[in-house]
Motif scaffolding. Sequence first.
Motif, mmCIF file in Angstrom:
data_model
loop_
_atom_site.group_PDB
_atom_site.id
_atom_site.type_symbol
_atom_site.label_atom_id
_atom_site.label_comp_id
_atom_site.label_asym_id
_atom_site.label_seq_id
_atom_site.Cartn_x
_atom_site.Cartn_y
_atom_site.Cartn_z
ATOM 1 N N ARG A 193 0.837 -1.208 0.000
ATOM 2 C CA ARG A 193 0.000 0.000 0.000
ATOM 3 C C ARG A 193 0.870 1.255 0.000
ATOM 4 N N GLY A 194 1.997 1.179 0.703
ATOM 5 C CA GLY A 194 2.895 2.329 0.731
ATOM 6 C C GLY A 194 3.455 2.640 -0.652
ATOM 7 N N ILE A 195 3.847 1.592 -1.390
ATOM 8 C CA ILE A 195 4.331 1.799 -2.760
ATOM 9 C C ILE A 195 3.235 2.408 -3.620
ATOM 10 N N GLU A 196 2.041 1.847 -3.519
ATOM 11 C CA GLU A 196 0.931 2.345 -4.333
ATOM 12 C C GLU A 196 0.622 3.804 -4.004
ATOM 13 N N ARG A 197 0.591 4.142 -2.722
ATOM 14 C CA ARG A 197 0.280 5.511 -2.319
ATOM 15 C C ARG A 197 1.339 6.485 -2.848
ATOM 16 N N ALA A 198 2.604 6.084 -2.753
ATOM 17 C CA ALA A 198 3.680 6.966 -3.227
ATOM 18 C C ALA A 198 3.607 7.153 -4.744
ATOM 19 N N LEU A 199 3.387 6.056 -5.483
ATOM 20 C CA LEU A 199 3.326 6.158 -6.934
ATOM 21 C C LEU A 199 2.095 6.929 -7.418
ATOM 22 N N SER A 200 1.053 6.989 -6.581
ATOM 23 C CA SER A 200 -0.185 7.663 -6.953
ATOM 24 C C SER A 200 -0.264 9.100 -6.480
#
Length: 398
Positions: free
Chosen positions: A384-391
């Motif tokens: 989720r952290g990766i997704e949040r950062a990329l988004s």
Amino acid sequence: MRHTWRWFGPVDKVSVEDAAQAGAKGIVSALHHIPTGDVWPVEEIAKRHEAIKAGGLFWDVVESVPVSESIKTQTGDWRQHISNWQETLRRLSSSGIRTVCYNFMPVLDWTRTDLRWPTRHGARAMRFDLIDFVAFDIHLLERPGAAEDYDEGLREQAARRFAEMLEDRREALSKNVGAGLPGSADGYTLPQLRDHLATYDGISRDKLQQHLVDFLSEVTPVAEEVGINICAHPDDPPWALLGLPRILSTEADYLHMLNKVDSRANGVTFCTGSLGARGDNDLPAMVKKLAPRIHFVHLRNVHRDEETTPCSFFEDEHLEGHTDMVAVIAELLAEEKRRQAEGRADHEIPMRPDHGQEILDDLTRGAQPGYPAIGRLKGLAELRGIERALSHSRYGLS
């Protein structure tokens, strides 16, 4: 992506409430107690929905409606089993389900030699040890012709390994390799496994591929009609085992399936752990190529001991191992953005943190192997952290 969590039903030692606390928004489940090949009863589907709602979440994905060995071999009651599979799709659609995962692996589902292998920092992980597996195949299962499937070096290593094995390790190895579907209490004894392997005599890789196409030609029109996306899980591990062909191990395998039954309802469960066990699978590139037909995603990582196929590997932490998880997630987010621009109702792809290492209190909980509470919570949080950062609107890809 829609963050989901696999739950094996009331017998699961990790609850729906645990999943909600871990950050999941939906549940992936199945009726493992219904015999393979039977129609799923409406009342049992409703009961599972209610159990999940009671925990505060919703049943988003079915994983899986099993495909019987009769369908895979086209023997016995296979036509009735296809009819039952179609009816189960209709009933699941009526209950609100829109995504159904399945696999077409012959006899064995995911296969491991160790279900709780100790890692460097004391966690436990699932592992496939190629030498142990060859020792099992040649010296425990005693499969006719097994030795011919391996080179001389592997045979010699396996013979030495087997000679050093204590009886309890031999018993554990047989049990681990012969384990049944995840969530099932079933498994194969050595005589049962030999009998099941014999049912595939004369079934080549090409023939099994055709049987998959035949199955999809029958069930995909029903999926289209009722508004369900069906998605095939890859082979795990992605190579032939015990003389059995495997047909969903590479990008080319998936393209063959998708082109033969060219419908958006016929799609892919993209499992980075299964496909990542092959060093020649470029996972970010595969996501980009298959993206319009990816209906469900399993995110986990594996560490390969060798860059050969087959190889030994273990299930690493979600952001470790050999898969570039950031690149994979970036491609998935790009596909979601493209779908949203098209106005597709299925633009949000369900994802679950697949498997996980047993850490902290997991070590004494005794949950289903590969499905601990805290290990998956950790994985979901990282993903989720990766997704949040990329988004992120300022720093990310949006």
